[in-house]
Design an enzyme around this catalytic site. Structure first.
Site, PDB file in Angstrom:
ATOM      1  N   ALA A  18       2.236  -4.990 -10.234  1.00  0.00           N
ATOM      2  CA  ALA A  18       1.235  -5.161  -9.178  1.00  0.00           C
ATOM      3  C   ALA A  18       0.076  -4.196  -9.397  1.00  0.00           C
ATOM      4  CB  ALA A  18       1.870  -4.934  -7.803  1.00  0.00           C
ATOM      5  N   ALA A  28       1.491  10.472  -6.110  1.00  0.00           N
ATOM      6  CA  ALA A  28       0.661  10.364  -4.904  1.00  0.00           C
ATOM      7  C   ALA A  28       1.510  10.795  -3.719  1.00  0.00           C
ATOM      8  CB  ALA A  28       0.185   8.930  -4.728  1.00  0.00           C
ATOM      9  N   ASP A  64       7.918   5.721  -1.621  1.00  0.00           N
ATOM     10  CA  ASP A  64       6.845   6.677  -1.262  1.00  0.00           C
ATOM     11  C   ASP A  64       5.666   5.979  -0.570  1.00  0.00           C
ATOM     12  OD1 ASP A  64       8.514   7.965  -3.004  1.00  0.00           O
ATOM     13  OD2 ASP A  64       6.953   8.675  -4.365  1.00  0.00           O
ATOM     14  N   ARG A  71      20.909 -15.263  -4.517  1.00  0.00           N
ATOM     15  CA  ARG A  71      21.521 -14.002  -4.931  1.00  0.00           C
ATOM     16  C   ARG A  71      22.354 -13.367  -3.816  1.00  0.00           C
ATOM     17  NH1 ARG A  71      16.299 -11.502  -8.082  1.00  0.00           N
ATOM     18  NH2 ARG A  71      16.627 -12.669  -9.984  1.00  0.00           N
ATOM     19  N   ALA A  75       9.377 -12.351  -7.901  1.00  0.00           N
ATOM     20  CA  ALA A  75       8.801 -11.000  -7.878  1.00  0.00           C
ATOM     21  C   ALA A  75       7.553 -10.981  -8.748  1.00  0.00           C
ATOM     22  CB  ALA A  75       9.801  -9.971  -8.375  1.00  0.00           C
TER      23      ALA A  75
HETATM   24  P1  ADP Z   1       5.939  -3.747  -8.490  1.00  0.00           P
HETATM   25  O1  ADP Z   1       6.897  -4.728  -9.075  1.00  0.00           O
HETATM   26  O2  ADP Z   1       5.674  -3.970  -7.061  1.00  0.00           O
HETATM   27  O3  ADP Z   1       4.712  -3.592  -9.337  1.00  0.00           O
HETATM   28  P2  ADP Z   1       7.314  -1.547  -9.801  1.00  0.00           P
HETATM   29  O4  ADP Z   1       8.617  -0.985  -9.418  1.00  0.00           O
HETATM   30  O5  ADP Z   1       7.264  -2.363 -11.037  1.00  0.00           O
HETATM   31  O6  ADP Z   1       6.728  -2.342  -8.543  1.00  0.00           O
HETATM   32  O7  ADP Z   1       6.239  -0.382 -10.001  1.00  0.00           O
HETATM   33  C1  ADP Z   1       5.990   0.601  -9.043  1.00  0.00           C
HETATM   34  C2  ADP Z   1       5.556   1.870  -9.753  1.00  0.00           C
HETATM   35  O8  ADP Z   1       5.058   2.809  -8.806  1.00  0.00           O
HETATM   36  C3  ADP Z   1       6.682   2.570 -10.492  1.00  0.00           C
HETATM   37  O9  ADP Z   1       6.316   2.781 -11.833  1.00  0.00           O
HETATM   38  C4  ADP Z   1       6.859   3.888  -9.733  1.00  0.00           C
HETATM   39  O10 ADP Z   1       7.274   4.962 -10.546  1.00  0.00           O
HETATM   40  C5  ADP Z   1       5.454   4.108  -9.194  1.00  0.00           C
HETATM   41  N1  ADP Z   1       5.402   5.012  -8.018  1.00  0.00           N
HETATM   42  C6  ADP Z   1       6.241   5.038  -6.958  1.00  0.00           C
HETATM   43  N2  ADP Z   1       5.887   5.996  -6.087  1.00  0.00           N
HETATM   44  C7  ADP Z   1       4.785   6.605  -6.603  1.00  0.00           C
HETATM   45  C8  ADP Z   1       3.962   7.693  -6.181  1.00  0.00           C
HETATM   46  N3  ADP Z   1       4.207   8.360  -5.056  1.00  0.00           N
HETATM   47  N4  ADP Z   1       2.920   8.039  -6.967  1.00  0.00           N
HETATM   48  C9  ADP Z   1       2.666   7.405  -8.136  1.00  0.00           C
HETATM   49  N5  ADP Z   1       3.428   6.391  -8.594  1.00  0.00           N
HETATM   50  C10 ADP Z   1       4.469   5.980  -7.842  1.00  0.00           C
END
Ligand code: ADP
Length: 581
Positions: free
Chosen positions: A138, A281, A348, A407, A561
């Protein structure tokens, strides 16, 4: 003169002794996807170099294990160095292999504590048009789209490598009427049918408008990935995941998210997106008028400010790896469950959004992936034959669920069986469809070694090896072979038809349900704008992907997803770029 020659010879031989030739020794460690085999060269009791001879770890997540971490091991002559977050098993495998090589060579490595934290070299305050938090699918879709609109974009990722759960998934994406479906002769699929399956699959608890936008834009998303971002997909291979009534999921070559995320991240870089890893973040910055105008982030105790002129996009994924948050949302999903998720999946973004007034919805809906590794919780891709005509049985050899059911239904079914586990069993007819043994060779080797994967020439032998009741399995197979012949499954009404198990070799893999996806999250509208409890958009704030709620109701269907992250990621990127014009 004679004395001098003797002294010289002695001196030379002493020097020779002191400068013993470099020694080489091999070592093996247990990786996530099979053995990590290396050769270490030692000189004067110190590691000189490490050559990786064999490894099949995730190319993106484990990249820094075989670069940064390997260099640290050499530099400190020690395996007592920090592992790479998100690649713990691969990190430990390399350490184990180096230690084994040192033991073989009789070399004692340093045991001193080392500090190998990565410090960031950049200003503590920076300004961009768009700030994206999270480097999964995303986040990258959003970043690319915003960059294409001429905006300066920064993407913040807290782990050492980008990718998130998007990179460890199979990478399949549902899009009705896609090329592979057509090539396979399925010509009657429509976005509306995809919409209906998604709504029903989530017990009609999704927001219909959000689902419609997702299914209507799915084909466009798949073409964007294939033809614009240059992701390689199979032309003639499509999956019908549980709960879908058509084979509408395209599959990237290699069947892993590595192909998709790898291409997206290099594409984003080419487009000028600044990607920063190892930065977390922590907090959104809101101005006096209630607009989100930036992000506070940190690395090693140092705080960094990222001002956002246009908007902030939260793309931080779900909270499957955060046991406390899970228990608060739904006490059923406590610590007894393992998870398929990476350790960064801690919710987060939900905490940050809630603090600025965002509404969280559907948090109690948590999904388990039905067939995962009982030891690590990771998804078993080699168990996929359950979606292609194989059967799911318990240890008595009985089927208890339709293999193409949702699932959540399969997972809850498994949890009611003795031992709370199940086996996927298939024969040569199913094996021929996907060459699973070869396609997932690393998993096959690792799971066989772990004692959960079995292969035999006869079903009787297979049952004995796997600990499945032999008579029970034979009775089940007899029935299944009858259903395969008539095309009618009288027990569970299999919607796509079962394969006969009448020809070996036969395979069985043991699996358990493991926390996989959190359906709930930040409430958004169809423009990916984050909404507050009154349904009003919070200016400057957008969310996309697993962190957002409302798209999957009580249960996400397989392949949706990726559809969601690409469709809504792109929308979020566009909307953020256009905001505050
Ligand atoms: P999506 O499928 O919704 O894109 P993912 O799990 O593939 O979700 O990716 C989410 C990413 O965000 C992960 O790489 C995770 O490490 C990162 N992430 C989560 N929390 C934080 C944060 N506080 N700051 C920066 N990156 C973050």
């Amino acid at each position: 003169m004679k004395k001098l020659v003797l002294a010289l010879a002695l001196a030379l031989s002493c020097t020779h002794l002191a400068m013993a030739a470099p020694q080489k020794a091999e070592g093996i460690g247990d990786g996530k996807h099979g053995d990590v085999k290396i050769e270490v060269t030692f000189d004067q009791g110190k590691i000189q170099s490490i050559e990786v001879l064999e490894e099949s770890e995730n190319k993106m997540l484990a990249k820094h294990v075989f670069t940064t971490m390997k260099d640290n091991i050499i530099k400190h002559n020690s395996v007592n160095v920090d592992g790479i977050g998100g690649a713990t098993v691969s990190s430990n495998a390399l350490k184990q292999a180096v230690q084994a090589a040192a033991d073989k060579a009789g070399v004692k490595l340093s045991t001193e504590q080392t500090n190998t934290q990565v410090a960031l070299d950049m200003p503590q305050e920076q300004t961009f048009d768009v700030v994206v938090i999270g480097g999964g699918g995303a986040g990258f879709a959003a970043a690319i789209e915003a960059a294409d609109m001429g905006k300066s974009v920064v993407l913040l990722e807290k782990m050492p490598s980008v990718g998130g759960n998007s990179v460890i998934s199979g990478g399949s994406l549902n899009a009705a009427d896609n090329w592979a479906e057509r090539n396979l002769g399925v010509l009657d699929d429509t976005p509306y049918m995809h919409y209906e399956d998604t709504m029903v699959g989530g017990d009609n608890l999704s927001d219909p408008a959000l689902v419609r936008v997702m299914t209507d834009n799915a084909l466009d998303a798949s073409l964007w990935l294939r033809d614009y971002v240059d992701v390689n997909y199979y032309d003639d291979y499509a999956t019908q995941f549980g709960g879908h009534n058509r084979k509408r999921a395209i599959m990237p070559v290699g069947h892993t998210g590595v192909e998709v995320i790898g291409k997206m991240s290099s594409f984003a870089e080419k487009k000028g997106v600044k990607i920063i890893t190892n930065i977390k973040a922590d907090e959104l910055i809101m101005d006096k008028e209630g607009r989100v105008v930036g992000v506070k982030a940190s690395n090693g105790g140092k705080v960094y400010t990222f001002n956002a002129k246009n908007g902030v996009i939260i793309a931080t994924g779900g909270f499957g790896a955060n046991v406390e948050m899970r228990k608060k949302a739904n006490s059923f999903y406590d610590e007894k469950f393992l998870t398929t998720d990476l350790p960064g999946t801690t919710g987060d973004g939900l905490v940050m959004a809630e603090k600025v007034g965002a509404e969280l919805i559907g948090m109690e809906h948590i999904q388990t992936y039905p067939l995962s590794d009982p030891i690590t919780g990771a998804i078993e891709l080699i168990a996929n034959p359950f979606m292609f005509g194989g059967i799911i049985v318990n240890n008595k050899g009985d089927r208890f669920v339709e293999e193409l059911d949702r699932r959540d239904v399969i997972s809850l079914g498994i949890l009611k069986q003795p031992g709370e586990y199940a086996f996927v069993v298939w024969g040569d007819n199913t094996e021929k469809k996907g060459n699973y043994e070869k396609s997932y060779a690393e998993e096959y080797a690792a799971f066989t070694k772990a004692g959960i994967m079995f292969k035999a020439d006869t079903l009787e032998e297979l049952a004995k090896m796997a600990g499945i009741d032999e008579k029970g399995l034979m009775d089940t197979v007899k029935k299944v072979n009858g259903y395969a012949a008539t095309g009618k499954d009288l027990d569970f009404n299999h919607r796509a038809g079962l394969d006969a198990l009448d020809k070996g070799p036969y395979f069985a893999i043991k699996g358990v349900p493991s926390i996989h996806f959190t359906m709930g999250g930040i409430r958004i509208d169809t423009r990916a704008r984050v909404l507050d409890a009154a349904g009003k958009p919070i200016p400057g704030l957008y969310a996309a992907g697993e962190v957002a709620g409302g798209v999957h109701g009580s249960n996400r269907l397989g392949g949706n997803a990726y559809t969601e992250i690409i469709v809504y990621g792109r929308i979020a990127g566009r909307e953020a770029a256009l905001s505050n014009r």
